[in-house]
Design a protein around this motif. Structure first.
Motif, PDB file in Angstrom:
ATOM      1  N   GLN A   1      37.243  46.500  33.671  1.00  0.00           N
ATOM      2  CA  GLN A   1      38.058  45.311  33.884  1.00  0.00           C
ATOM      3  C   GLN A   1      39.506  45.712  34.123  1.00  0.00           C
ATOM      4  OE1 GLN A   1      37.510  42.395  30.783  1.00  0.00           O
ATOM      5  NE2 GLN A   1      35.276  42.452  30.955  1.00  0.00           N
ATOM      6  N   ILE A   2      40.075  45.174  35.200  1.00  0.00           N
ATOM      7  CA  ILE A   2      41.473  45.412  35.555  1.00  0.00           C
ATOM      8  C   ILE A   2      42.275  44.211  35.072  1.00  0.00           C
ATOM      9  CG2 ILE A   2      43.096  45.795  37.448  1.00  0.00           C
ATOM     10  CD1 ILE A   2      40.553  46.735  39.080  1.00  0.00           C
ATOM     11  N   ILE A   3      43.211  44.448  34.171  1.00  0.00           N
ATOM     12  CA  ILE A   3      44.002  43.369  33.579  1.00  0.00           C
ATOM     13  C   ILE A   3      45.383  43.371  34.231  1.00  0.00           C
ATOM     14  CG2 ILE A   3      44.895  42.389  31.435  1.00  0.00           C
ATOM     15  CD1 ILE A   3      42.734  44.211  30.017  1.00  0.00           C
ATOM     16  N   LEU A   4      45.729  42.265  34.866  1.00  0.00           N
ATOM     17  CA  LEU A   4      47.007  42.131  35.563  1.00  0.00           C
ATOM     18  C   LEU A   4      47.892  41.169  34.788  1.00  0.00           C
ATOM     19  CD1 LEU A   4      45.536  41.656  39.156  1.00  0.00           C
ATOM     20  CD2 LEU A   4      46.267  43.806  38.111  1.00  0.00           C
ATOM     21  N   GLY A   5      49.122  41.587  34.503  1.00  0.00           N
ATOM     22  CA  GLY A   5      49.996  40.735  33.710  1.00  0.00           C
ATOM     23  C   GLY A   5      49.433  40.557  32.314  1.00  0.00           C
ATOM     24  N   GLU A   6      49.433  39.313  31.835  1.00  0.00           N
ATOM     25  CA  GLU A   6      48.975  39.045  30.477  1.00  0.00           C
ATOM     26  C   GLU A   6      47.514  38.619  30.403  1.00  0.00           C
ATOM     27  OE1 GLU A   6      50.600  39.700  27.822  1.00  0.00           O
ATOM     28  OE2 GLU A   6      52.505  40.201  28.774  1.00  0.00           O
ATOM     29  N   SER A   7      47.024  37.895  31.430  1.00  0.00           N
ATOM     30  CA  SER A   7      45.716  37.271  31.232  1.00  0.00           C
ATOM     31  C   SER A   7      44.828  37.197  32.470  1.00  0.00           C
ATOM     32  CB  SER A   7      45.909  35.853  30.681  1.00  0.00           C
ATOM     33  OG  SER A   7      46.724  35.086  31.551  1.00  0.00           O
ATOM     34  N   VAL A   8      45.268  37.734  33.596  1.00  0.00           N
ATOM     35  CA  VAL A   8      44.417  37.748  34.785  1.00  0.00           C
ATOM     36  C   VAL A   8      43.529  38.991  34.731  1.00  0.00           C
ATOM     37  CG1 VAL A   8      44.392  38.015  37.289  1.00  0.00           C
ATOM     38  CG2 VAL A   8      45.969  36.397  36.221  1.00  0.00           C
ATOM     39  N   VAL A   9      42.234  38.801  34.954  1.00  0.00           N
ATOM     40  CA  VAL A   9      41.282  39.906  34.823  1.00  0.00           C
ATOM     41  C   VAL A   9      40.396  39.983  36.061  1.00  0.00           C
ATOM     42  CG1 VAL A   9      39.408  40.905  33.458  1.00  0.00           C
ATOM     43  CG2 VAL A   9      41.248  39.658  32.312  1.00  0.00           C
ATOM     44  N   LEU A  10      40.304  41.182  36.636  1.00  0.00           N
ATOM     45  CA  LEU A  10      39.371  41.467  37.721  1.00  0.00           C
ATOM     46  C   LEU A  10      38.265  42.369  37.191  1.00  0.00           C
ATOM     47  CD1 LEU A  10      41.871  42.325  40.617  1.00  0.00           C
ATOM     48  CD2 LEU A  10      40.545  40.213  40.381  1.00  0.00           C
ATOM     49  N   GLU A  11      37.046  42.124  37.641  1.00  0.00           N
ATOM     50  CA  GLU A  11      35.925  42.982  37.263  1.00  0.00           C
ATOM     51  C   GLU A  11      35.529  43.853  38.451  1.00  0.00           C
ATOM     52  OE1 GLU A  11      31.837  42.314  34.857  1.00  0.00           O
ATOM     53  OE2 GLU A  11      31.944  41.272  36.782  1.00  0.00           O
ATOM     54  N   PHE A  12      35.345  45.140  38.190  1.00  0.00           N
ATOM     55  CA  PHE A  12      34.931  46.100  39.213  1.00  0.00           C
ATOM     56  C   PHE A  12      33.457  46.424  39.007  1.00  0.00           C
ATOM     57  CE2 PHE A  12      34.000  50.462  40.433  1.00  0.00           C
ATOM     58  CZ  PHE A  12      34.497  50.533  41.727  1.00  0.00           C
ATOM     59  N   SER A  13      32.690  46.405  40.098  1.00  0.00           N
ATOM     60  CA  SER A  13      31.258  46.677  39.976  1.00  0.00           C
ATOM     61  C   SER A  13      30.711  47.246  41.280  1.00  0.00           C
ATOM     62  CB  SER A  13      30.499  45.393  39.625  1.00  0.00           C
ATOM     63  OG  SER A  13      29.105  45.637  39.556  1.00  0.00           O
ATOM     64  N   PHE A  14      29.672  48.055  41.151  1.00  0.00           N
ATOM     65  CA  PHE A  14      28.946  48.521  42.327  1.00  0.00           C
ATOM     66  C   PHE A  14      27.773  47.595  42.648  1.00  0.00           C
ATOM     67  CE2 PHE A  14      30.946  52.467  40.785  1.00  0.00           C
ATOM     68  CZ  PHE A  14      31.595  52.849  41.944  1.00  0.00           C
ATOM     69  N   GLN A  15      27.579  46.584  41.796  1.00  0.00           N
ATOM     70  CA  GLN A  15      26.521  45.602  42.006  1.00  0.00           C
ATOM     71  C   GLN A  15      27.119  44.368  42.669  1.00  0.00           C
ATOM     72  OE1 GLN A  15      23.443  46.657  41.174  1.00  0.00           O
ATOM     73  NE2 GLN A  15      24.469  48.533  40.476  1.00  0.00           N
ATOM     74  N   GLN A  16      26.432  43.833  43.657  1.00  0.00           N
ATOM     75  CA  GLN A  16      26.945  42.663  44.363  1.00  0.00           C
ATOM     76  C   GLN A  16      27.104  41.501  43.405  1.00  0.00           C
ATOM     77  OE1 GLN A  16      24.911  41.811  47.966  1.00  0.00           O
ATOM     78  NE2 GLN A  16      26.408  40.312  48.657  1.00  0.00           N
ATOM     79  N   GLN A  17      28.257  40.835  43.502  1.00  0.00           N
ATOM     80  CA  GLN A  17      28.582  39.753  42.584  1.00  0.00           C
ATOM     81  C   GLN A  17      27.830  38.478  42.958  1.00  0.00           C
ATOM     82  OE1 GLN A  17      31.195  40.410  40.112  1.00  0.00           O
ATOM     83  NE2 GLN A  17      30.794  42.473  40.822  1.00  0.00           N
ATOM     84  N   ASN A  18      27.362  37.772  41.938  1.00  0.00           N
ATOM     85  CA  ASN A  18      26.772  36.450  42.157  1.00  0.00           C
ATOM     86  C   ASN A  18      27.862  35.404  42.081  1.00  0.00           C
ATOM     87  OD1 ASN A  18      24.069  37.332  42.348  1.00  0.00           O
ATOM     88  ND2 ASN A  18      23.931  37.461  40.106  1.00  0.00           N
ATOM     89  N   HIS A  19      27.905  34.520  43.038  1.00  0.00           N
ATOM     90  CA  HIS A  19      28.897  33.446  43.029  1.00  0.00           C
ATOM     91  C   HIS A  19      28.407  32.323  42.135  1.00  0.00           C
ATOM     92  CE1 HIS A  19      30.338  34.880  47.252  1.00  0.00           C
ATOM     93  NE2 HIS A  19      30.646  35.704  46.268  1.00  0.00           N
ATOM     94  N   GLU A  20      29.252  31.959  41.195  1.00  0.00           N
ATOM     95  CA  GLU A  20      28.871  30.892  40.270  1.00  0.00           C
ATOM     96  C   GLU A  20      29.523  29.583  40.674  1.00  0.00           C
ATOM     97  OE1 GLU A  20      29.957  32.321  36.444  1.00  0.00           O
ATOM     98  OE2 GLU A  20      28.489  33.935  36.430  1.00  0.00           O
TER      99      GLU A  20
END
Length: 263
Positions: free
Chosen positions: A244-263
């Motif tokens: 997980q890449i945390i930007l600033g205080e509370s924005v989070v990006l997830e890194f994965s080699f698996q294709q993301q499912n759109h919710e």
């Protein structure tokens, strides 16, 4: 300086400076085997450490885990002093608790091994990964990044003007007009991801707008759950599955080699 410990002796240094000197002496001896221009064939060095848990903190300090470029600079100085001709783009990796590769050279007086990566160890590797916002709102639900795609900028707004006046394209963009308040705390030039062909891994770097005191970039390892702060623009962190890449205080990006499912 580097003759303080001999890798073949029975000396077993147990303090930070002693371990560091012994390790550098060992690296120097191994690199000297590549004299005569062969150093240019070296693509990178991998240092493996299998110390006891009680010694972990000492070894981490010895190899500058908080600022790994310091150890790389020490090794580069050895290369320069002994005309070993390491290429300008050589890479250094440090691993704790991983098994020593069969081809690695083991130290006799420390639980350390060195693997010298040469051009013969490398084949062209390609990879595709996916980045998705877990908090904060991006223009797209998820992003596909490729080892062939160059640098992927992360920041506020897709087209953002820097303090120097030029415009930057953010490939992973957080729109200013979003109703998600967390987007406001993302810098216009916060971070970027790029493929390191020597490591065969994606690496995250903080950009000018993402380092203290202006802002923050942190990386939470999915494997160890440890959080690493990026303090400088020139030192990146390798990305692994689920990080997980945390930007600033509370924005989070997830890194994965698996294709993301759109919710």
């Amino acid at each position: 300086m580097f003759d303080l410990f001999k890798s073949g002796s029975g000396e077993h240094p147990d303090d930070v400076k002693g371990i560091r000197h012994a390790l550098l002496q060992f690296v120097k001896q191994e690199l000297q085997k590549a004299e005569g221009g062969e150093g240019a064939n070296i693509k990178g060095l991998s240092i493996y450490i299998n110390c006891a848990s009680a010694e972990r903190q000492v070894y981490e300090a010895a190899v500058f885990t908080e600022d790994p470029d310091q150890l790389k600079n020490e090794i580069q100085r050895i290369s320069d002093d002994y005309s070993l001709d390491l290429p300008t783009n050589w890479a250094l990796t440090i691993s704790f608790d991983d098994a020593f590769p069969d081809d690695a050279v083991k130290m006799q007086n420390l639980p350390v091994a060195l693997f010298v990566k040469t051009k013969t160890h490398f084949v062209k590797q390609q990879a595709t990964a996916y980045v998705k916002a877990l908090s904060g709102k991006t223009l797209q639900l998820s992003y596909v990044i490729s080892s062939e795609g160059g640098k992927y900028n992360i920041g506020r707004d897709e087209k953002a003007q820097s303090d120097e006046g030029y415009f930057r394209t953010n490939h992973i963009a957080f729109p200013s007009e979003s109703d998600d308040e967390r987007n406001k705390y993302i810098s216009r030039q916060h971070a970027h991801i790029e493929w390191n062909k020597n490591l065969a891994k994606f690496v995250i770097f903080a950009d000018e707008g993402g380092i203290p005191p202006r802002n923050k970039v942190k990386l939470r390892s999915a494997l160890t759950e440890k959080i690493v702060k990026l303090h400088a623009t020139q030192i990146g962190q390798e990305l692994e599955e689920g990080d997980q890449i945390i930007l600033g205080e509370s924005v989070v990006l997830e890194f994965s080699f698996q294709q993301q499912n759109h919710e």
